[in-house]
Design an enzyme around this catalytic site. Structure first.
Site, PDB file in Angstrom:
ATOM      1  N   ASP A 177      83.515  38.474  52.603  1.00 20.59           N
ATOM      2  CA  ASP A 177      83.172  37.056  52.677  1.00 20.59           C
ATOM      3  C   ASP A 177      84.059  36.244  51.729  1.00 20.59           C
ATOM      4  OD1 ASP A 177      82.061  34.595  52.969  1.00 20.59           O
ATOM      5  OD2 ASP A 177      80.052  35.129  52.334  1.00 20.59           O
TER       6      ASP A 177
ATOM      7  N   HIS B 272      79.392  46.834  50.415  1.00 25.24           N
ATOM      8  CA  HIS B 272      79.286  45.382  50.212  1.00 25.24           C
ATOM      9  C   HIS B 272      80.186  44.986  49.045  1.00 25.24           C
ATOM     10  CE1 HIS B 272      75.701  44.069  52.620  1.00 25.24           C
ATOM     11  NE2 HIS B 272      75.738  45.371  52.859  1.00 25.24           N
TER      12      HIS B 272
ATOM     13  N   LYS C 176      84.788  40.477  40.120  1.00 31.18           N
ATOM     14  CA  LYS C 176      84.158  41.787  40.283  1.00 31.18           C
ATOM     15  C   LYS C 176      84.342  42.706  39.080  1.00 31.18           C
ATOM     16  CE  LYS C 176      84.783  41.609  45.282  1.00 31.18           C
ATOM     17  NZ  LYS C 176      83.464  41.075  45.603  1.00 31.18           N
TER      18      LYS C 176
ATOM     19  N   ASP D 205      73.232  39.679  57.784  1.00 29.33           N
ATOM     20  CA  ASP D 205      73.672  40.180  56.474  1.00 29.33           C
ATOM     21  C   ASP D 205      72.586  39.891  55.431  1.00 29.33           C
ATOM     22  OD1 ASP D 205      75.499  41.216  54.604  1.00 29.33           O
ATOM     23  OD2 ASP D 205      76.350  39.233  54.185  1.00 29.33           O
TER      24      ASP D 205
ATOM     25  N   ASN E 288      82.460  44.982  53.980  1.00 35.24           N
ATOM     26  CA  ASN E 288      82.045  43.575  54.068  1.00 35.24           C
ATOM     27  C   ASN E 288      83.001  42.634  53.340  1.00 35.24           C
ATOM     28  OD1 ASN E 288      79.779  44.583  55.293  1.00 35.24           O
ATOM     29  ND2 ASN E 288      78.321  43.657  53.879  1.00 35.24           N
TER      30      ASN E 288
HETATM   31  P1  13P Z   1      82.442  39.791  48.953  1.00 32.63           P
HETATM   32  O1  13P Z   1      81.788  38.754  48.096  1.00 32.63           O
HETATM   33  O2  13P Z   1      83.179  40.797  48.151  1.00 32.63           O
HETATM   34  O3  13P Z   1      83.288  39.209  50.033  1.00 32.63           O
HETATM   35  O4  13P Z   1      81.265  40.620  49.689  1.00 32.63           O
HETATM   36  C1  13P Z   1      80.656  40.116  50.849  1.00 32.63           C
HETATM   37  C2  13P Z   1      79.444  40.882  51.222  1.00 32.63           C
HETATM   38  O5  13P Z   1      79.152  41.946  50.739  1.00 32.63           O
HETATM   39  C3  13P Z   1      78.596  40.279  52.258  1.00 32.63           C
HETATM   40  O6  13P Z   1      77.420  40.990  52.449  1.00 32.63           O
HETATM   41  O1  G3H Z   2      76.557  38.886  50.239  1.00 31.24           O
HETATM   42  C1  G3H Z   2      76.576  37.677  50.355  1.00 31.24           C
HETATM   43  C2  G3H Z   2      77.506  37.041  51.318  1.00 31.24           C
HETATM   44  O2  G3H Z   2      78.726  36.759  50.692  1.00 31.24           O
HETATM   45  C3  G3H Z   2      76.870  35.841  51.934  1.00 31.24           C
HETATM   46  O3  G3H Z   2      76.841  34.787  51.034  1.00 31.24           O
HETATM   47  O4  G3H Z   2      74.437  34.109  51.113  1.00 31.24           O
HETATM   48  O5  G3H Z   2      76.226  32.538  50.274  1.00 31.24           O
HETATM   49  O6  G3H Z   2      76.063  33.089  52.708  1.00 31.24           O
HETATM   50  P1  G3H Z   2      75.827  33.552  51.286  1.00 31.24           P
HETATM   51 ZN    ZN Z   3      76.668  41.924  50.686  1.00 30.57          ZN
END
Ligand code: 13P
Ligand code: G3H
Ligand code: ZN
Length: 308
Positions: A255, A210, A183, A83, A253
């Site tokens: 996270d 994303h 967001k 990612d 995506n």
């Molecule tokens: P979120 O922060 O909305 O979960 O997005 C995650 C993401 O785009 C990881 O690449």
């Molecule tokens: O887009 C970012 C993802 O949420 C990953 O986050 O770089 O803190 O692991 P990170």
């Molecule tokens: Zn992302």
């Protein structure tokens, strides 16, 4: 089944107007929670590893955990994806280390430099049968190596030129989403006309969204009830994600929602069981919270249940 690339997953998702969930993984409990959910829902899944996750856990550890997961759930198609790869070198290391898909994120570079960097990764990845996602446009918010105050939405004609010149297999676009838990200040808004134009200009081409966590308010409330300070957190409404999935977005995506589910559970547990200090006592319900969140998302947002 061995690790797979996303080609077949995305072809089926595109045709069926659903999306594949790409969930960020950082440790064993997160991988287990996601895999239990995917197995329960009989859904293909993408486990994605950021540069930060590689630094935190180590690529070797993550790949061994994924290998263990494949053994536990032989019927679930699993893709392992880098990612926001920040450099050719990191993409190369992941490709050499067994990833079946990488993202090269040159979105912060001038256009011609993004084209050149993406093409360099494509030229290395394709002979090894590895999928390449790239990004055009800028999401507002903070990623580990990319910071942007303003959205720069993806230009549809530039997207066509970019895909043609780089040969990238999928494209992350900016239409108003952003990373993290905050967001939207006011009402949530995504530029669906722009998505439609891009999708029409790139027929049968998988797009990626994303910053697509929906920031479920139940987790925000639990975090705050048990001592957290995540006031004003707001995500992408689920109906907007479903709409995007029906318009050529094949990968969504997530996270932030994992972080929130895990943290809400641990906060609650610590408050309710102050005498406990065995990590298994609080990581077990936290893993369950990740599983339940991911299962619901696969079912109600991605629409990929039963597609394994
Ligand atoms: P979120 O922060 O909305 O979960 O997005 C995650 C993401 O785009 C990881 O690449
Ligand atoms: O887009 C970012 C993802 O949420 C990953 O986050 O770089 O803190 O692991 P990170
Ligand atoms: Zn992302």
């Amino acid at each position: 089944m061995p690790l797979v690339g996303p080609k077949e997953m995305f072809a089926n998702a595109y045709a069926g107007h659903y999306a594949i969930g790409a969930f960020n993984v950082n440790n064993m409990e997160i991988i287990q929670g996601i895999m239990e959910a995917a197995a329960q829902e009989k859904s293909p899944v993408i486990l994605q590893v950021s540069a930060g996750a590689r630094k935190y856990a180590g690529q070797g550890y993550i790949m061994k955990l994924v290998e263990a997961a494949l053994g536990c759930y032989p019927d679930v198609p699993v893709c392992v994806h880098l990612d926001h790869g920040p450099s050719f070198e990191m993409c190369r290391d992941c490709i050499d280390g067994g990833f079946t898909s990488v993202m090269i994120d040159g979105s912060h570079l001038p256009y011609e430099e993004n084209v050149a960097l993406t093409k360099q990764v494509v030229d290395y990845a394709h002979p090894k049968n590895v999928w390449v996602e790239a990004e055009l446009g800028k999401l507002a918010g903070v990623e580990e190596h990319v910071q942007s105050k303003e959205h720069v939405y993806t230009d549809p004609d530039q997207a066509v030129d970019f895909v043609k010149r780089t040969g990238c297999d999928s494209l992350a676009i900016a239409i108003g989403t952003s990373h993290g838990a905050y967001k939207f200040k006011g009402d949530a808004q995504l530029d669906f006309p722009r998505l439609e134009t891009i999708s029409n200009k790139l027929p049968n081409y998988p797009l990626v969204l994303h910053g697509a966590s929906s920031v479920p308010q139940e987790f925000v409330e639990l975090c705050n009830k048990y001592g957290g300070q995540v006031g004003g957190a707001k995500g992408v409404p689920e109906d907007m994600l479903r709409k995007a999935a029906s318009m050529g977005v094949c990968k969504i995506n997530v996270d932030t929602d994992i972080r929130l589910a895990l943290t809400a559970s641990i906060r609650q547990y610590f408050t309710e069981h102050p005498e406990q200090f065995d990590p298994r006592s609080y990581l077990k319900p936290a893993r369950e919270a990740v599983k339940n969140m991911v299962a619901r998302k696969i079912r109600d947002v991605m629409g990929s249940s039963g597609k394994a």
